[in-house]
Design a protein around this motif. Structure first.
Motif, PDB file in Angstrom:
ATOM      1  N   THR A 172       1.567   4.495   1.573  1.00  0.00           N
ATOM      2  CA  THR A 172       1.317   5.171   2.839  1.00  0.00           C
ATOM      3  C   THR A 172       2.299   6.324   2.968  1.00  0.00           C
ATOM      4  O   THR A 172       3.298   6.384   2.276  1.00  0.00           O
ATOM      5  CB  THR A 172       1.482   4.233   4.045  1.00  0.00           C
ATOM      6  N   GLN A 216      -0.290   2.210   9.427  1.00  0.00           N
ATOM      7  CA  GLN A 216      -0.356   3.641   9.720  1.00  0.00           C
ATOM      8  C   GLN A 216       0.429   3.997  10.982  1.00  0.00           C
ATOM      9  O   GLN A 216       0.673   5.166  11.248  1.00  0.00           O
ATOM     10  CB  GLN A 216      -1.810   4.112   9.835  1.00  0.00           C
ATOM     11  N   PRO A 227       0.823  -1.207   0.000  1.00  0.00           N
ATOM     12  CA  PRO A 227       0.000   0.000   0.000  1.00  0.00           C
ATOM     13  C   PRO A 227       0.856   1.255   0.000  1.00  0.00           C
ATOM     14  O   PRO A 227       1.966   1.256   0.515  1.00  0.00           O
ATOM     15  CB  PRO A 227      -0.806  -0.112   1.296  1.00  0.00           C
ATOM     16  N   THR A 275      -6.687   3.334  -0.248  1.00  0.00           N
ATOM     17  CA  THR A 275      -6.871   1.918   0.095  1.00  0.00           C
ATOM     18  C   THR A 275      -7.688   1.198  -0.975  1.00  0.00           C
ATOM     19  O   THR A 275      -7.742  -0.025  -0.990  1.00  0.00           O
ATOM     20  CB  THR A 275      -7.563   1.724   1.468  1.00  0.00           C
ATOM     21  N   ASP A 281      -4.319   8.628   2.340  1.00  0.00           N
ATOM     22  CA  ASP A 281      -4.006   7.202   2.498  1.00  0.00           C
ATOM     23  C   ASP A 281      -5.287   6.381   2.563  1.00  0.00           C
ATOM     24  O   ASP A 281      -5.355   5.280   2.023  1.00  0.00           O
ATOM     25  CB  ASP A 281      -3.175   6.967   3.759  1.00  0.00           C
ATOM     26  N   ARG A 335      -7.781  -2.443   0.045  1.00  0.00           N
ATOM     27  CA  ARG A 335      -7.198  -2.811   1.334  1.00  0.00           C
ATOM     28  C   ARG A 335      -8.251  -2.984   2.418  1.00  0.00           C
ATOM     29  O   ARG A 335      -7.958  -3.531   3.465  1.00  0.00           O
ATOM     30  CB  ARG A 335      -6.197  -1.754   1.792  1.00  0.00           C
ATOM     31  N   TRP A 387      -3.979  -2.466   7.431  1.00  0.00           N
ATOM     32  CA  TRP A 387      -3.801  -1.077   7.020  1.00  0.00           C
ATOM     33  C   TRP A 387      -3.640  -0.175   8.240  1.00  0.00           C
ATOM     34  O   TRP A 387      -2.778   0.698   8.251  1.00  0.00           O
ATOM     35  CB  TRP A 387      -4.974  -0.616   6.150  1.00  0.00           C
TER      36      TRP A 387
END
Length: 193
Positions: free
Chosen positions: A9, A45, A7, A20, A16, A31, A41
């Motif tokens: 990020t 973060q 992903p 996803t 963000d 995601r 996810w």
């Protein structure tokens, strides 16, 4: 739907969240298609969503996931309108505001060593708190003076959004789309020769 693609990020949290769900090359990415995807996810973060890490989201249901996906859908539509200087829909604004108000915020005081600290705390279910936290992140994107500089990746088959630190940035990630597009241009130039 591929989950092999790491992903993107590191953008503003609201971006963000939007990223996803995207298309990159021939892969569709979502995601947040499963509770495990949401947990992964959130973990990626790190500090930004640390209060939702660990076992906090252990019992996420499909209905809980739908609430988070609803925030993402509103965010996507709102950001698309606002970054182009168009008025957003009243329905999307109402939905995001409803999510924000579903988990009220209050300050909580605590003693930290030798001084007092005030920390914002939300009061609601874990999912209502997470949805409100993400809606707040989207609100920060929408009200940021740089919202009009948010770009969509220039790779024609990618839908990722980013806030460029440099006016020269063209792709969501150089290692993802940048390299792919450079290789495609090189191939095209040499194919035509």
């Amino acid at each position: 739907m591929s989950t092999d693609i790491p992903p993107l990020t590191g953008e503003l949290l609201g971006l963000d969240l939007i990223n996803t769900r995207a298309r990159s090359g021939t892969d569709s990415i979502d995601r947040l298609s499963t509770p495990d995807g949401l947990r992964m996810w959130v973990a990626l973060q790190g500090e930004r969503l640390k209060e939702f890490g660990g076992d906090v989201l252990a019992t996420v249901s499909q209905a809980d996931l739908a609430a988070i996906r609803s925030v993402r859908e509103c965010a996507s539509q709102l950001v698309d309108h606002v970054r182009h200087g168009r008025a957003p829909s009243d329905a999307n604004l109402r939905e995001l505001n409803r999510t924000l108000s579903a988990a009220p915020v209050h300050l909580e005081l605590r003693w930290v060593g030798s001084s007092m600290a005030a920390e914002a705390r939300r009061t609601g279910s874990v999912i209502a708190d997470l949805a409100a936290h993400l809606a707040e992140a989207v609100a920060l994107v929408l009200t940021d003076p740089g919202v009009s500089t948010i770009r969509k990746c220039e790779a024609e088959d990618c839908t990722m959004l980013f806030l460029p630190a440099s006016s020269r940035r063209r792709w969501c990630a150089a290692a993802r789309c940048g390299n792919r597009m450079r290789v495609a241009r090189y191939y095209q130039r040499h194919k035509d020769s």
